[in-house]
Write a protein that holds these residues in place. Structure first.
Motif, short mmCIF file in Angstrom:
data_model
loop_
_atom_site.label_atom_id
_atom_site.label_comp_id
_atom_site.label_asym_id
_atom_site.label_seq_id
_atom_site.Cartn_x
_atom_site.Cartn_y
_atom_site.Cartn_z
N SER A 146 20.43 43.50 73.96
CA SER A 146 20.97 44.49 74.46
C SER A 146 21.13 45.37 73.19
CB SER A 146 22.44 44.19 75.25
OG SER A 146 23.06 45.23 75.63
N THR A 147 21.43 46.53 73.69
CA THR A 147 21.56 47.96 72.56
C THR A 147 22.90 47.60 71.76
OG1 THR A 147 20.35 49.57 73.75
CG2 THR A 147 21.82 50.23 71.88
N PRO A 148 22.65 47.22 70.49
CA PRO A 148 23.94 47.23 69.61
C PRO A 148 24.70 48.34 69.57
CG PRO A 148 22.04 47.04 68.29
CD PRO A 148 21.67 46.97 69.63
N LEU A 149 26.14 48.21 69.51
CA LEU A 149 26.97 49.58 69.18
C LEU A 149 27.60 49.37 68.14
CD1 LEU A 149 28.86 49.66 73.09
CD2 LEU A 149 26.71 50.93 72.14
N PRO A 150 27.61 50.66 67.38
CA PRO A 150 28.42 50.69 66.06
C PRO A 150 30.03 50.48 66.16
CG PRO A 150 27.92 52.76 66.79
CD PRO A 150 27.39 52.00 67.66
N VAL A 151 30.73 50.12 65.28
CA VAL A 151 32.16 49.83 65.26
C VAL A 151 32.47 50.81 63.95
CG1 VAL A 151 34.11 48.54 64.81
CG2 VAL A 151 32.05 47.65 66.08
N ASN A 152 33.49 51.84 63.99
CA ASN A 152 33.96 52.71 63.21
C ASN A 152 35.47 52.85 63.21
OD1 ASN A 152 31.41 54.53 62.63
ND2 ASN A 152 31.31 54.43 64.85
N VAL A 153 35.71 52.81 61.84
CA VAL A 153 37.30 53.35 61.70
C VAL A 153 37.21 54.96 61.70
CG1 VAL A 153 39.44 53.21 60.24
CG2 VAL A 153 37.64 51.21 60.29
N VAL A 154 38.24 55.53 62.43
CA VAL A 154 38.00 56.90 62.54
C VAL A 154 39.46 57.32 62.35
CG1 VAL A 154 36.22 57.18 64.03
CG2 VAL A 154 38.63 56.80 65.05
N TYR A 155 39.74 58.53 61.59
CA TYR A 155 40.81 59.20 61.16
C TYR A 155 40.64 60.64 61.14
CZ TYR A 155 38.50 58.74 56.67
OH TYR A 155 37.79 58.58 55.55
N PRO A 156 41.74 61.54 61.12
CA PRO A 156 41.62 63.21 61.33
C PRO A 156 41.14 63.44 59.93
CG PRO A 156 43.79 62.17 62.33
CD PRO A 156 43.07 61.15 61.39
N GLN A 157 40.32 64.55 60.05
CA GLN A 157 39.60 64.93 58.88
C GLN A 157 40.44 66.33 58.25
OE1 GLN A 157 36.00 67.18 59.42
NE2 GLN A 157 36.83 68.38 60.95
N ASN A 158 41.52 66.61 58.79
CA ASN A 158 42.49 67.46 58.25
C ASN A 158 43.70 67.10 57.68
OD1 ASN A 158 43.61 66.78 60.67
ND2 ASN A 158 44.59 68.88 61.26
N ARG A 159 43.62 65.82 57.25
CA ARG A 159 44.63 65.10 56.60
C ARG A 159 43.99 64.44 55.28
NH1 ARG A 159 46.81 67.40 59.90
NH2 ARG A 159 48.33 66.87 61.39
N HIS A 160 45.08 64.67 54.27
CA HIS A 160 44.73 63.93 52.93
C HIS A 160 44.80 62.43 53.70
CE1 HIS A 160 44.84 62.48 48.91
NE2 HIS A 160 45.82 62.04 49.16
N LEU A 161 43.86 61.56 53.08
CA LEU A 161 43.74 60.17 53.24
C LEU A 161 44.78 59.38 52.36
CD1 LEU A 161 42.34 58.03 55.00
CD2 LEU A 161 40.73 57.76 53.16
N SER A 162 45.97 59.01 52.99
CA SER A 162 47.12 58.68 52.26
C SER A 162 46.54 57.03 51.85
CB SER A 162 48.21 58.32 53.06
OG SER A 162 47.98 57.39 54.07
N ALA A 163 47.57 56.59 50.88
CA ALA A 163 47.04 55.16 50.07
C ALA A 163 46.98 54.34 51.48
CB ALA A 163 48.04 55.19 49.14
N LYS A 164 48.12 54.28 52.16
CA LYS A 164 48.11 53.16 53.25
C LYS A 164 46.95 53.26 53.88
CE LYS A 164 51.31 56.26 55.96
NZ LYS A 164 52.65 56.34 56.57
N VAL A 165 46.63 54.35 54.45
CA VAL A 165 45.38 54.33 55.21
C VAL A 165 44.14 53.94 54.63
CG1 VAL A 165 43.79 55.83 56.68
CG2 VAL A 165 46.26 56.09 56.74
N ARG A 166 44.02 54.40 53.26
CA ARG A 166 42.93 54.10 52.40
C ARG A 166 42.80 52.53 52.29
NH1 ARG A 166 44.34 56.34 48.25
NH2 ARG A 166 43.35 58.34 48.76
N VAL A 167 43.83 51.85 52.13
CA VAL A 167 43.75 50.23 51.75
C VAL A 167 43.25 49.65 53.07
CG1 VAL A 167 45.28 50.41 49.89
CG2 VAL A 167 46.25 50.00 51.96
N PHE A 168 44.02 50.24 54.28
CA PHE A 168 43.57 49.67 55.53
C PHE A 168 42.24 49.65 55.78
CE2 PHE A 168 43.07 49.70 60.16
CZ PHE A 168 43.86 48.35 60.49
N VAL A 169 41.67 50.77 55.57
CA VAL A 169 40.17 51.02 55.98
C VAL A 169 39.33 50.17 55.17
CG1 VAL A 169 38.31 52.69 55.94
CG2 VAL A 169 40.77 53.36 57.02
#
Length: 305
Positions: free
Chosen positions: A264-287
């Protein structure tokens, strides 16, 4: 008035489209949020928001000020996180949204490692297959399977979902084992439908150059991956399920894969976050942690062995 706090509150109100949702996202009383925005307008001598009983919208001056606030707040966060302690020990509340299957099978069993590395982060994990509006609902990032529509989100691909068609041995003993996708017409199937649109997803099968799409005849349709698996385990019918969720059941003989020469067609898995925000340290380490976690998973990694 704390000017930075007032600016942060104003940005949250604009993003959330109202005072009530902004107050919930920031865990502040609604009266405090309203007072801070009013104080900001008074200090600036400018009306930032149009208010009605049902809706809040930004004025022309408010829209321009909103963009300035985003840059200022981003610079402040970047300055704070440039300190070595903040880089090494990110802290604070982190709101993440994830589907029930990935949450229960992948994330939750591994979270002790994340908290061991980052003990000062408090994780609020929203679990469910309903797609959320990250900006409106104040979510920092989400893990989503499937192709993403064009949006104001930044996506980092961290894995891929593979699917198999399967059922319980009891169901197959009673109804027979299909040898071709067209055999599903005489079977009972369990379908999955979109929470957002209500659309039932077709089943697809690929073998070499041959591609078959089928509207599977359903005895049941659900909109949650964990419920989908539960229904299949009760012998209610055939299901087309992500490999990582059924692997242990197949190995234990509780489920049996059918049509193994069809994929069956495989589907991608993405981590997404808003582009109008500075990527904070807590989000960065989680990603980064999620990317590493998926990289080592045999049924989710981008390059399968």
């Amino acid at each position: 008035m704390n000017k930075l706090q007032a600016m942060e509150v104003f940005v949250q109100v604009v993003d959330a489209g109202g005072f009530t949702r902004a107050a919930e996202n920031m865990q502040l009383p609604k009266a405090t949020v309203s007072t801070l925005v009013q104080a900001l307008e008074l200090a600036l001598e400018v009306k930032l928001l149009h208010r009605t009983t049902r809706h809040v919208s930004v004025t022309a001056d408010g829209a321009a000020y909103y963009e300035r606030c985003l840059r200022i707040l981003s610079d402040v966060r970047e300055a704070e996180e440039s300190l070595s302690r903040n880089r090494a020990n990110p802290s604070g509340r982190l709101r993440v949204d994830v589907s029930s299957g990935i949450a229960n099978d992948i994330l939750l069993p591994a979270l002790s490692d994340f908290f061991h590395r980052y003990p000062d982060i408090r994780l609020d994990l929203g679990i469910g297959d309903r797609p959320v509006d990250l900006i409106e609902e104040g979510v920092d990032c989400a893990i989503r399977g499937g192709n993403l529509p064009d949006s104001a989100l930044i996506a980092r691909r961290v894995g891929v979902l593979h699917f198999v068609t399967c059922a319980t041995p009891g169901y197959l003993d009673k109804h027979g084992r299909p040898t071709h996708p067209h055999d599903l017409a005489s079977h009972r199937c369990i379908n999955y439908f979109s929470t957002k649109t209500g659309k039932v997803y077709d089943w697809d099968f690929i073998r070499g150059d041959e591609v078959i799409n089928i509207a599977a005849p359903a005895c049941l349709a659900v909109n949650d991956s964990t419920a989908y698996l539960t229904a299949g385990m009760q012998g209610l019918g055939l299901m087309q399920m992500s490999s990582f969720m059924v692997d242990q059941m197949v190995a234990a003989g509780k489920l049996e894969i059918v049509l193994p020469d069809w994929s069956s067609t495989p589907l991608p898995v993405n981590v997404v976050y808003p582009q109008n925000r500075h990527l904070s340290a807590k989000v960065r380490v989680f990603v980064e942690w999620v990317a590493d976690l998926f990289l080592t998973h045999p049924f989710l990694q981008l390059q399968r062995p």
